[in-house]
Design a protein around this motif. Sequence first.
Motif, PDB file in Angstrom:
ATOM      1  N   GLY A  23      39.468  23.170  10.509  1.00  0.00           N
ATOM      2  CA  GLY A  23      38.824  21.867  10.722  1.00  0.00           C
ATOM      3  C   GLY A  23      37.646  21.710   9.779  1.00  0.00           C
ATOM      4  O   GLY A  23      37.646  22.253   8.675  1.00  0.00           O
ATOM      5  N   PHE A  24      36.635  20.981  10.231  1.00  0.00           N
ATOM      6  CA  PHE A  24      35.512  20.643   9.350  1.00  0.00           C
ATOM      7  C   PHE A  24      34.177  21.154   9.897  1.00  0.00           C
ATOM      8  O   PHE A  24      33.135  20.978   9.261  1.00  0.00           O
ATOM      9  CB  PHE A  24      35.436  19.120   9.176  1.00  0.00           C
ATOM     10  CG  PHE A  24      36.696  18.549   8.572  1.00  0.00           C
ATOM     11  CD1 PHE A  24      36.900  18.561   7.201  1.00  0.00           C
ATOM     12  CD2 PHE A  24      37.700  18.026   9.382  1.00  0.00           C
ATOM     13  CE1 PHE A  24      38.061  18.051   6.643  1.00  0.00           C
ATOM     14  CE2 PHE A  24      38.866  17.516   8.840  1.00  0.00           C
ATOM     15  CZ  PHE A  24      39.048  17.533   7.461  1.00  0.00           C
ATOM     16  N   PHE A  34      30.771   9.797  11.516  1.00  0.00           N
ATOM     17  CA  PHE A  34      29.445  10.320  11.849  1.00  0.00           C
ATOM     18  C   PHE A  34      29.556  11.842  11.940  1.00  0.00           C
ATOM     19  O   PHE A  34      30.665  12.387  12.005  1.00  0.00           O
ATOM     20  CB  PHE A  34      28.925   9.731  13.175  1.00  0.00           C
ATOM     21  CG  PHE A  34      29.658  10.205  14.392  1.00  0.00           C
ATOM     22  CD1 PHE A  34      29.208  11.294  15.128  1.00  0.00           C
ATOM     23  CD2 PHE A  34      30.817   9.563  14.812  1.00  0.00           C
ATOM     24  CE1 PHE A  34      29.896  11.739  16.242  1.00  0.00           C
ATOM     25  CE2 PHE A  34      31.518  10.010  15.931  1.00  0.00           C
ATOM     26  CZ  PHE A  34      31.053  11.100  16.642  1.00  0.00           C
ATOM     27  N   THR A  35      28.410  12.504  11.907  1.00  0.00           N
ATOM     28  CA  THR A  35      28.388  13.956  12.074  1.00  0.00           C
ATOM     29  C   THR A  35      27.521  14.275  13.278  1.00  0.00           C
ATOM     30  O   THR A  35      26.390  13.778  13.386  1.00  0.00           O
ATOM     31  CB  THR A  35      27.801  14.640  10.817  1.00  0.00           C
ATOM     32  OG1 THR A  35      28.648  14.329   9.701  1.00  0.00           O
ATOM     33  CG2 THR A  35      27.740  16.149  10.981  1.00  0.00           C
ATOM     34  N   GLY A  89      40.736   9.580  12.096  1.00  0.00           N
ATOM     35  CA  GLY A  89      42.080  10.145  12.160  1.00  0.00           C
ATOM     36  C   GLY A  89      42.098  11.595  12.628  1.00  0.00           C
ATOM     37  O   GLY A  89      43.133  12.128  12.987  1.00  0.00           O
ATOM     38  N   GLU A  90      40.911  12.234  12.618  1.00  0.00           N
ATOM     39  CA  GLU A  90      40.849  13.646  13.019  1.00  0.00           C
ATOM     40  C   GLU A  90      40.315  13.811  14.439  1.00  0.00           C
ATOM     41  O   GLU A  90      40.148  14.915  14.921  1.00  0.00           O
ATOM     42  CB  GLU A  90      39.937  14.433  12.057  1.00  0.00           C
ATOM     43  CG  GLU A  90      40.405  14.453  10.617  1.00  0.00           C
ATOM     44  CD  GLU A  90      41.627  15.348  10.406  1.00  0.00           C
ATOM     45  OE1 GLU A  90      41.815  16.283  11.194  1.00  0.00           O
ATOM     46  OE2 GLU A  90      42.393  15.082   9.463  1.00  0.00           O
ATOM     47  N   GLY A 116      33.768  14.263  23.712  1.00  0.00           N
ATOM     48  CA  GLY A 116      34.989  14.460  22.929  1.00  0.00           C
ATOM     49  C   GLY A 116      35.225  15.936  22.653  1.00  0.00           C
ATOM     50  O   GLY A 116      34.374  16.789  22.892  1.00  0.00           O
ATOM     51  N   LYS A 117      36.407  16.231  22.127  1.00  0.00           N
ATOM     52  CA  LYS A 117      36.839  17.630  21.976  1.00  0.00           C
ATOM     53  C   LYS A 117      35.997  18.398  20.957  1.00  0.00           C
ATOM     54  O   LYS A 117      35.601  19.531  21.180  1.00  0.00           O
ATOM     55  CB  LYS A 117      38.320  17.614  21.561  1.00  0.00           C
ATOM     56  CG  LYS A 117      38.907  18.992  21.338  1.00  0.00           C
ATOM     57  CD  LYS A 117      40.426  18.916  21.218  1.00  0.00           C
ATOM     58  CE  LYS A 117      41.011  20.292  20.943  1.00  0.00           C
ATOM     59  NZ  LYS A 117      41.359  20.531  19.580  1.00  0.00           N
ATOM     60  N   LEU A 118      35.713  17.770  19.807  1.00  0.00           N
ATOM     61  CA  LEU A 118      35.022  18.508  18.741  1.00  0.00           C
ATOM     62  C   LEU A 118      33.608  18.902  19.154  1.00  0.00           C
ATOM     63  O   LEU A 118      33.159  20.033  18.923  1.00  0.00           O
ATOM     64  CB  LEU A 118      34.980  17.669  17.460  1.00  0.00           C
ATOM     65  CG  LEU A 118      36.336  17.352  16.817  1.00  0.00           C
ATOM     66  CD1 LEU A 118      36.159  16.414  15.632  1.00  0.00           C
ATOM     67  CD2 LEU A 118      37.040  18.628  16.365  1.00  0.00           C
ATOM     68  N   ILE A 119      32.885  17.946  19.771  1.00  0.00           N
ATOM     69  CA  ILE A 119      31.518  18.271  20.211  1.00  0.00           C
ATOM     70  C   ILE A 119      31.583  19.241  21.389  1.00  0.00           C
ATOM     71  O   ILE A 119      30.787  20.174  21.481  1.00  0.00           O
ATOM     72  CB  ILE A 119      30.734  16.989  20.578  1.00  0.00           C
ATOM     73  CG1 ILE A 119      30.624  16.074  19.349  1.00  0.00           C
ATOM     74  CG2 ILE A 119      29.336  17.343  21.096  1.00  0.00           C
ATOM     75  CD1 ILE A 119      29.997  14.710  19.628  1.00  0.00           C
TER      76      ILE A 119
END
Length: 204
Positions: free
Chosen positions: A44-45, A133-134, A161-162, A176-179
Amino acid sequence: MSHEYKSTPLFGGALVVDLPTNFADVSKLRQVPDNQEVYIDKDGFTSIIVDITERVGPAGGGLESDGRALTTHLEDLVGDDVEGLNVWNTAETEITHLEGIPAYTLIATQTPKSSKSGRQEDQDAARAAGPDFTALILTLIRLEKESTDILVTINVPHIKGEYDEDDVDLELGKQGKLIGNAVEYASRIWESFKVKDWGLFNEI
């Protein structure tokens, strides 16, 4: 979802911390400053940066001066992009193996400035090139005797999209999942962070 972790030596083993097994050491790919360790998600990023910096603010601590130091470090991190910055919460943090040492964590989001040009295609191109956003999870560990601040920053770019846009609304407490993953990484770091060699702080 629980992640796999491995005990990871940093700064030649002077620090040890558990990091997710799917994160790679960036210094194997490119030059990283001596006072930093940078790991990036291979799938991922998201990146995790451990930064050893000079202590900010006067001797003697307290919430007020520590809070100012946290703000100073955050502003240094985001540089000129301070306009698009939102800090959602700040909390005192316990670093399990550093008893009595003040530490603080904040969660912020950084939204890039929209393109100066009013043309829609220019704005679309600017957006396509970077994240919507980051999210940042920034932990500050204050080592007063060593005149050192340690920063652990987890950067979580949200790229169109990610991620599922409906899952993220920090005003409503939806991370959300990433955070959510990054919060889990951070809490594992707080539990596992150890200083093996205090001499490190004299060298950097």
